[in-house]
Design a protein around this motif. Structure first.
Motif, PDB file in Angstrom:
ATOM      1  N   CYS A 195       0.868  -1.409  -0.108  1.00 14.22           N
ATOM      2  CA  CYS A 195       0.340   0.120   0.184  1.00 14.22           C
ATOM      3  C   CYS A 195       0.881   1.407   0.403  1.00 14.22           C
ATOM      4  O   CYS A 195       2.024   1.425   0.689  1.00 14.22           O
ATOM      5  N   GLU A 196       0.384   2.443   0.111  1.00 19.09           N
ATOM      6  CA  GLU A 196       1.193   3.771  -0.176  1.00 19.09           C
ATOM      7  C   GLU A 196       0.731   4.182   0.857  1.00 19.09           C
ATOM      8  O   GLU A 196       0.639   3.383   2.495  1.00 19.09           O
ATOM      9  N   LEU A 197       2.387   4.680   1.248  1.00 20.21           N
ATOM     10  CA  LEU A 197       2.682   4.692   2.939  1.00 20.21           C
ATOM     11  C   LEU A 197       2.050   6.683   3.180  1.00 20.21           C
ATOM     12  O   LEU A 197       2.635   7.014   3.873  1.00 20.21           O
ATOM     13  N   ASP A 198       0.540   6.315   3.650  1.00 19.44           N
ATOM     14  CA  ASP A 198      -0.467   6.976   3.633  1.00 19.44           C
ATOM     15  C   ASP A 198      -1.290   6.699   4.145  1.00 19.44           C
ATOM     16  O   ASP A 198      -2.258   7.706   4.446  1.00 19.44           O
ATOM     17  N   GLY A 199      -1.531   5.693   5.244  1.00 24.90           N
ATOM     18  CA  GLY A 199      -2.747   5.679   6.138  1.00 24.90           C
ATOM     19  C   GLY A 199      -3.749   4.812   4.851  1.00 24.90           C
ATOM     20  O   GLY A 199      -5.103   4.714   5.719  1.00 24.90           O
ATOM     21  N   THR A 200      -3.426   4.068   4.428  1.00 23.98           N
ATOM     22  CA  THR A 200      -4.284   3.853   3.309  1.00 23.98           C
ATOM     23  C   THR A 200      -4.361   2.542   3.691  1.00 23.98           C
ATOM     24  O   THR A 200      -5.567   1.646   3.315  1.00 23.98           O
ATOM     25  N   GLU A 201      -3.440   1.548   4.469  1.00 22.52           N
ATOM     26  CA  GLU A 201      -3.238  -0.208   4.791  1.00 22.52           C
ATOM     27  C   GLU A 201      -4.695  -0.456   5.802  1.00 22.52           C
ATOM     28  O   GLU A 201      -5.265   0.340   6.290  1.00 22.52           O
ATOM     29  N   MET A 202      -5.963  -1.070   5.115  1.00 22.23           N
ATOM     30  CA  MET A 202      -6.988  -1.722   5.686  1.00 22.23           C
ATOM     31  C   MET A 202      -6.557  -2.788   6.696  1.00 22.23           C
ATOM     32  O   MET A 202      -7.342  -3.174   7.343  1.00 22.23           O
ATOM     33  N   PHE A 203      -5.871  -3.239   6.138  1.00 28.00           N
ATOM     34  CA  PHE A 203      -5.643  -5.078   6.834  1.00 28.00           C
ATOM     35  C   PHE A 203      -3.838  -5.187   6.499  1.00 28.00           C
ATOM     36  O   PHE A 203      -3.187  -4.765   4.871  1.00 28.00           O
ATOM     37  N   THR A 204      -3.240  -5.883   6.987  1.00 32.67           N
ATOM     38  CA  THR A 204      -1.296  -6.148   6.998  1.00 32.67           C
ATOM     39  C   THR A 204      -1.285  -7.960   7.649  1.00 32.67           C
ATOM     40  O   THR A 204      -1.796  -7.604   9.407  1.00 32.67           O
ATOM     41  N   CYS A 205      -0.951  -8.185   7.314  1.00 32.10           N
ATOM     42  CA  CYS A 205      -0.166  -9.847   8.219  1.00 32.10           C
ATOM     43  C   CYS A 205       1.244  -9.704   7.540  1.00 32.10           C
ATOM     44  O   CYS A 205       1.089 -10.067   6.433  1.00 32.10           O
ATOM     45  N   THR A 206       1.764 -10.831   8.255  1.00 36.11           N
ATOM     46  CA  THR A 206       2.918 -11.575   7.671  1.00 36.11           C
ATOM     47  C   THR A 206       2.032 -13.364   7.587  1.00 36.11           C
ATOM     48  O   THR A 206       1.612 -13.178   8.516  1.00 36.11           O
TER      49      THR A 206
END
Length: 155
Positions: free
Chosen positions: A23-34
């Motif tokens: 994702c862009e590094l601007d707070g657009t991440e709605m879900f992340t995991c490894t």
């Protein structure tokens, strides 16, 4: 679409997955995991940088190489919010991968103080589950409920 891959890996060390690799590094991440002991990662984004109301799904290797990318209009994404019942809260969104494939990203946790967040990807082929890929323990960050609100507002 602009992505930042290698600089993030260089800052945090080779092989260390970090939010923002897809994702862009601007707070657009709605879900992340490894996933898979940190060798893979998944991110779901509110794709504000794209024209229209879109969300993006990215599945990538620890070096930032994207293995699967889906950009989809929010109005066509299947969203399953928590129904408000029971002790287990969960949300999911499903992206259409084409060719009969779909990628359901899910999040869940018990309704208790200090409960562990869980998540993962369910890979579907013609509606049948063909793979269940759980997130590595302790790596889930989710705001799928906010994404689901945006999806529902477009439908």
């Amino acid at each position: 679409m602009k992505h930042i891959y290698l600089p993030i890996a260089m800052i945090f060390g080779a092989g260390a997955l970090q939010a923002g690799q897809f994702c862009e590094l601007d707070g657009t991440e709605m879900f992340t995991c490894t996933l898979k002991d940190g060798t893979r990662g998944v991110e779901v984004c509110n794709a504000v940088w794209a024209d229209g109301s879109k969300a993006a799904y990215g599945f990538f290797k620890s070096n930032g190489t994207v293995e699967k990318e889906i950009m989809q209009d929010m109005a066509t994404i299947t969203a399953s919010p928590w129904n408000g019942m029971g002790n287990f809260m969960s949300d999911s969104v499903t992206f259409d991968g084409g060719g009969g494939y779909a990628y359901e990203v899910w999040w869940g946790t018990e309704r208790a103080a200090g409960a562990t967040e869980m998540g993962g990807i369910n890979v579907l082929k013609d509606g049948a589950l063909i793979a269940d890929i759980p997130c590595d323990a302790g790596t889930v960050t989710s705001d799928l409920s906010s994404l689901i609100e945006l999806i529902e507002a477009t439908q």
